[in-house]
Design a protein around this motif. Structure first.
Motif, PDB file in Angstrom:
ATOM      1  N   VAL A   5       0.833  -1.201   0.000  1.00 27.01           N
ATOM      2  CA  VAL A   5       0.000   0.000   0.000  1.00 27.01           C
ATOM      3  C   VAL A   5       0.868   1.251   0.000  1.00 27.01           C
ATOM      4  O   VAL A   5       0.557   2.244  -0.675  1.00 27.01           O
ATOM      5  N   LEU A  74      -5.790   0.988  -4.729  1.00 27.03           N
ATOM      6  CA  LEU A  74      -5.040   0.665  -3.510  1.00 27.03           C
ATOM      7  C   LEU A  74      -5.538  -0.685  -3.009  1.00 27.03           C
ATOM      8  O   LEU A  74      -6.754  -0.870  -2.873  1.00 27.03           O
ATOM      9  N   GLY A  76      -7.075  -3.177  -0.880  1.00 30.21           N
ATOM     10  CA  GLY A  76      -7.765  -3.359   0.383  1.00 30.21           C
ATOM     11  C   GLY A  76      -7.557  -4.780   0.866  1.00 30.21           C
ATOM     12  O   GLY A  76      -7.159  -5.663   0.096  1.00 30.21           O
ATOM     13  N   LYS A  77      -7.835  -5.022   2.135  1.00 24.61           N
ATOM     14  CA  LYS A  77      -7.597  -6.346   2.701  1.00 24.61           C
ATOM     15  C   LYS A  77      -8.386  -7.426   1.971  1.00 24.61           C
ATOM     16  O   LYS A  77      -7.860  -8.493   1.640  1.00 24.61           O
ATOM     17  N   SER A 197      -1.702   5.686   3.961  1.00 23.45           N
ATOM     18  CA  SER A 197      -2.042   4.268   3.809  1.00 23.45           C
ATOM     19  C   SER A 197      -3.479   3.922   4.174  1.00 23.45           C
ATOM     20  O   SER A 197      -3.809   2.744   4.325  1.00 23.45           O
ATOM     21  N   THR A 199      -6.718   2.850   3.036  1.00 21.84           N
ATOM     22  CA  THR A 199      -7.005   2.181   1.760  1.00 21.84           C
ATOM     23  C   THR A 199      -8.255   2.718   1.069  1.00 21.84           C
ATOM     24  O   THR A 199      -8.593   2.263  -0.026  1.00 21.84           O
ATOM     25  N   THR A 200      -8.926   3.710   1.676  1.00 28.77           N
ATOM     26  CA  THR A 200     -10.078   4.331   1.026  1.00 28.77           C
ATOM     27  C   THR A 200      -9.766   5.752   0.553  1.00 28.77           C
ATOM     28  O   THR A 200     -10.677   6.536   0.274  1.00 28.77           O
ATOM     29  N   GLN A 206      -4.288  10.059  -2.460  1.00 34.97           N
ATOM     30  CA  GLN A 206      -3.156   9.141  -2.655  1.00 34.97           C
ATOM     31  C   GLN A 206      -1.937   9.908  -3.151  1.00 34.97           C
ATOM     32  O   GLN A 206      -0.813   9.680  -2.693  1.00 34.97           O
TER      33      GLN A 206
END
Length: 241
Positions: A5, A74, A76-77, A197, A199-200, A206
């Motif tokens: 990320v 990015l 995401g988990k 970082s 992720t949203t 970004q």
């Protein structure tokens, strides 16, 4: 995941082809998986998470049914775990958490926790002029608040020295943060902060996080960073100290 990320924020903003330290192995795993799904040409499997890889990962997220800010390129988990099924395991996972309130503003759980820690370090209250998830909100924000992880902190009643101390505390806990003045743009004095970082993050946010790592001020002119010098860390890295 943390390293990948981080690279996804920094690499697209580089003017060279240097790799983000510590990220190459993870990025290669992601790029090879994208290649095998015919989403990334083999020539871009190089450990550099540039704009082509961002676009490829966004296409993968959309193929899973994610839309809007959840398909921002990015990892995401959830999308990273699906991509790695049978290939790699996701470690050092990052999760923004659900949407919550901080004062009157909307943020996510990770951002609220970071703000509360900055408050603790400062020993003073923080008031937000603007929170996150505000698509099409303040036009002067240029889309940075469209996703999560971004806030504007009110500087009402703060001296110049206090403004700097707030930026320093925000940076310590994992924000890319700057004092913004009217001479820089069509806005009042405030502190702009991007949770590194998250992720949203919107695409614009970004870019600001990546520029911060590269010593820039997060504005469109990409000038030199004008904030206090602090060792750059993510929230997760700060917590491990």
């Amino acid at each position: 995941m943390e390293a990948v990320v981080k690279a996804a924020q920094i690499d697209p903003r580089r003017r060279d082809s240097k790799l983000t330290p510590g990220a190459k192995a993870g990025v290669l795993l992601v790029e090879k998986a994208l290649r095998d799904r015919h989403l990334l040409d083999a020539r871009w499997v190089d450990g550099y998470y540039g704009t082509t890889t961002v676009t490829a990962f966004a296409k993968y997220q959309k193929s899973l049914g994610f839309r809007g800010i959840d398909a921002n390129g990015l990892p995401g988990k959830a999308s990273l775990a699906k991509l790695g099924a049978g290939r790699f395991k996701v470690t050092r996972a990052i999760g923004p958490g659900g949407r919550v309130k901080f004062g009157k503003a909307v943020v996510n759980v990770r951002t609220r926790t970071m703000l509360n820690e900055a408050k603790r370090l400062l020993g003073r209250k923080l008031v937000l002029d603007q929170g996150s998830y505000n698509p099409g909100g303040d036009p002067t924000s240029a889309g940075t608040h469209d996703g999560g992880g971004v806030v504007d902190v009110s500087v009402k009643g703060m001296s110049a020295a206090t403004r700097v101390s707030v930026v320093r505390a925000l940076r310590r806990v994992g924000f890319a943060a700057w004092v913004r003045s009217p001479r820089q743009g069509d806005w009042p004095w405030h502190i702009h902060a991007v949770a590194i970082s998250d992720t949203t993050l919107s695409a614009q946010a970004q870019h600001q996080a990546g520029d911060y790592y590269l010593g820039q001020n997060g504005l469109s002119g990409r000038g030199k960073d004008d904030g206090p010098k602090v060792t750059i860390r993510t929230w997760e890295e700060y917590r491990r100290l």
